[in-house]
Design a protein around this motif. Structure first.
Motif, PDB file in Angstrom:
ATOM      1  N   GLY A  40       0.854  -1.178   0.000  1.00  0.00           N
ATOM      2  CA  GLY A  40       0.000   0.000   0.000  1.00  0.00           C
ATOM      3  C   GLY A  40       0.889   1.225   0.000  1.00  0.00           C
ATOM      4  N   GLY A  41       0.369   2.315   0.564  1.00  0.00           N
ATOM      5  CA  GLY A  41       1.166   3.523   0.642  1.00  0.00           C
ATOM      6  C   GLY A  41       1.061   4.384  -0.602  1.00  0.00           C
ATOM      7  N   THR A  42       1.944   5.396  -0.649  1.00  0.00           N
ATOM      8  CA  THR A  42       1.868   6.397  -1.724  1.00  0.00           C
ATOM      9  C   THR A  42       2.764   6.070  -2.913  1.00  0.00           C
ATOM     10  N   THR A  43       3.667   5.122  -2.750  1.00  0.00           N
ATOM     11  CA  THR A  43       4.636   4.858  -3.819  1.00  0.00           C
ATOM     12  C   THR A  43       4.091   4.047  -4.982  1.00  0.00           C
ATOM     13  N   ASP A  67       0.286  -6.378   3.073  1.00  0.00           N
ATOM     14  CA  ASP A  67      -0.250  -6.132   4.409  1.00  0.00           C
ATOM     15  C   ASP A  67      -1.528  -5.325   4.270  1.00  0.00           C
ATOM     16  N   ARG A  69      -4.380  -2.639   6.486  1.00  0.00           N
ATOM     17  CA  ARG A  69      -4.791  -1.914   7.699  1.00  0.00           C
ATOM     18  C   ARG A  69      -6.159  -2.465   8.123  1.00  0.00           C
ATOM     19  N   ASN A  79      -5.532  -0.824   1.945  1.00  0.00           N
ATOM     20  CA  ASN A  79      -4.654  -1.179   0.820  1.00  0.00           C
ATOM     21  C   ASN A  79      -5.459  -1.865  -0.280  1.00  0.00           C
ATOM     22  N   GLY A 130       7.248  -1.808  -0.645  1.00  0.00           N
ATOM     23  CA  GLY A 130       7.681  -0.455  -0.367  1.00  0.00           C
ATOM     24  C   GLY A 130       8.456  -0.487   0.953  1.00  0.00           C
ATOM     25  N   MET A 131       8.919   0.668   1.379  1.00  0.00           N
ATOM     26  CA  MET A 131       9.651   0.726   2.637  1.00  0.00           C
ATOM     27  C   MET A 131       9.464   2.089   3.277  1.00  0.00           C
ATOM     28  N   HIS A 136      10.735  -0.130   7.834  1.00  0.00           N
ATOM     29  CA  HIS A 136       9.668  -1.151   7.876  1.00  0.00           C
ATOM     30  C   HIS A 136       9.313  -1.541   6.443  1.00  0.00           C
ATOM     31  N   ALA A 138       6.124  -3.971   4.459  1.00  0.00           N
ATOM     32  CA  ALA A 138       4.770  -4.459   4.749  1.00  0.00           C
ATOM     33  C   ALA A 138       4.332  -3.781   6.042  1.00  0.00           C
ATOM     34  N   ARG A 170      -2.835  -3.868  12.217  1.00  0.00           N
ATOM     35  CA  ARG A 170      -2.429  -4.305  10.877  1.00  0.00           C
ATOM     36  C   ARG A 170      -2.411  -5.827  10.812  1.00  0.00           C
ATOM     37  N   LYS A 193      14.966   7.693   1.992  1.00  0.00           N
ATOM     38  CA  LYS A 193      14.813   6.232   2.037  1.00  0.00           C
ATOM     39  C   LYS A 193      16.075   5.527   1.559  1.00  0.00           C
TER      40      LYS A 193
HETATM   41  O1  LIG Z   1       0.517  -0.511   4.042  1.00  0.00           O
HETATM   42  C1  LIG Z   1       1.452   0.167   3.640  1.00  0.00           C
HETATM   43  O2  LIG Z   1       1.494   1.403   3.694  1.00  0.00           O
HETATM   44  C2  LIG Z   1       2.636  -0.493   2.979  1.00  0.00           C
HETATM   45  O3  LIG Z   1       2.519  -1.794   2.824  1.00  0.00           O
HETATM   46  C3  LIG Z   1       3.854  -0.020   3.693  1.00  0.00           C
HETATM   47  O4  LIG Z   1       4.784  -0.998   4.032  1.00  0.00           O
HETATM   48  C4  LIG Z   1       4.484   0.980   2.740  1.00  0.00           C
HETATM   49  O5  LIG Z   1       5.097   0.283   1.658  1.00  0.00           O
HETATM   50  C5  LIG Z   1       5.494   1.845   3.434  1.00  0.00           C
HETATM   51  O6  LIG Z   1       4.887   2.408   4.584  1.00  0.00           O
HETATM   52  C6  LIG Z   1       5.967   2.974   2.497  1.00  0.00           C
HETATM   53  O7  LIG Z   1       4.859   3.797   2.259  1.00  0.00           O
HETATM   54  P1  LIG Z   1       4.958   5.003   1.190  1.00  0.00           P
HETATM   55  O8  LIG Z   1       4.988   4.351  -0.169  1.00  0.00           O
HETATM   56  O9  LIG Z   1       3.694   5.794   1.410  1.00  0.00           O
HETATM   57  O10 LIG Z   1       6.216   5.768   1.491  1.00  0.00           O
END
Ligand SMILES: O=C(O)[C@H](O)[C@@H](O)[C@H](O)[C@H](O)COP(=O)(O)O
Length: 223
Positions: A40-43, A67, A69, A79, A130-131, A136, A138, A170, A193
């Motif tokens: 998930g996330g913004t990437t 993963d 939420r 996600n 992502g990270m 972290h 996932a 989570r 990062k």
């Molecule tokens: O549920 C999530 O958000 C992701 O699985 C999480 O591990 C994400 O990859 C990192 O937090 C980076 O998030 P960004 O891409 O927003 O920096």
């Protein structure tokens, strides 16, 4: 760890999407199905927007989150919602989505049932991670109770986590499942990062969970 640098984020998204599509296609040359776990996330959004158009047998592909939420599937922080809106569209709409959402009040209530649902996708054919700047991956966050068990070689496929500072509980794929993917990709953007990943090299997996999944990892980076 193989580091691939891109001149910009657009080039990264297009090239990484093509690479992921190629790996799914290659898997389907010798297997009846393929699986990909995505973050998930913004990437990942731009990567999904390119990947969903890839010409492949999406009806044979299982897609699952790395993963989730513990919110409802239509929650903006879900996600699953990000994946449904950006990846499971166009040609990729035919893919089979394996949700990590459960019906219980807490992730612990549903771990076994959800693990049974994702079993056909394991081992993962392809992994995109992502990270965070805290390293972290996932929902394996440093300092979270239960992290050591989720990093252990004998960890079950899924773990319920309650990371400090996160608004909700989570559920996450554990390190053995993530690290056991046949093709592995980590996408990170920006110097913060990249510097964090560099620092992680001298840390333990519990201090920097990304360390638990870096074997044979392709790291894709743009500023
Ligand atoms: O549920 C999530 O958000 C992701 O699985 C999480 O591990 C994400 O990859 C990192 O937090 C980076 O998030 P960004 O891409 O927003 O920096």
């Amino acid at each position: 760890m193989n580091l691939i640098e891109y001149p910009d984020r657009d080039m990264l998204a297009i090239n990484l999407a093509n690479l992921l599509a190629g790996e799914l296609k290659a898997t389907l040359l010798s297997h009846d199905t393929a699986s990909i776990a995505v973050p998930g996330g913004t990437t990942p959004g731009p990567i999904f927007d390119a990947l969903c158009a890839a010409p492949l047998e999406w009806d044979k592909v299982m897609v699952l989150p790395t993963d989730e939420r513990w919110v409802t599937p239509d929650d903006p922080r879900s996600n699953a919602r990000l994946i449904r809106e950006h990846l499971l569209v166009g040609r990729a709409a035919e893919a089979k989505f394996l949700s990590l959402h459960g019906t219980g009040a807490h992730p612990e209530d549903d771990l076994d049932a959800i693990a049974a649902q994702i079993e056909p996708a394991l081992p993962l054919s392809v992994l995109l991670l992502g990270m965070g700047e805290d390293c972290h991956v996932a929902s394996l966050f440093p300092g979270t109770p239960g992290l050591a068990a989720a990093l252990a070689d004998d960890a079950p496929a899924l773990a319920a986590m309650a990371p400090a500072g996160q608004p909700e509980a989570r559920i996450t794929l554990t390190a053995p499942v993530l690290d056991g993917a046949l093709k592995k990709h980590l996408v990170i953007l920006g110097w913060e990062k990249r510097d964090a990943l560099e620092r992680a090299q001298s840390l333990s997996p519990e201090e920097a969970p990304v360390q638990a999944v870096l074997s044979e990892m392709n790291v894709h980076w743009a500023v």
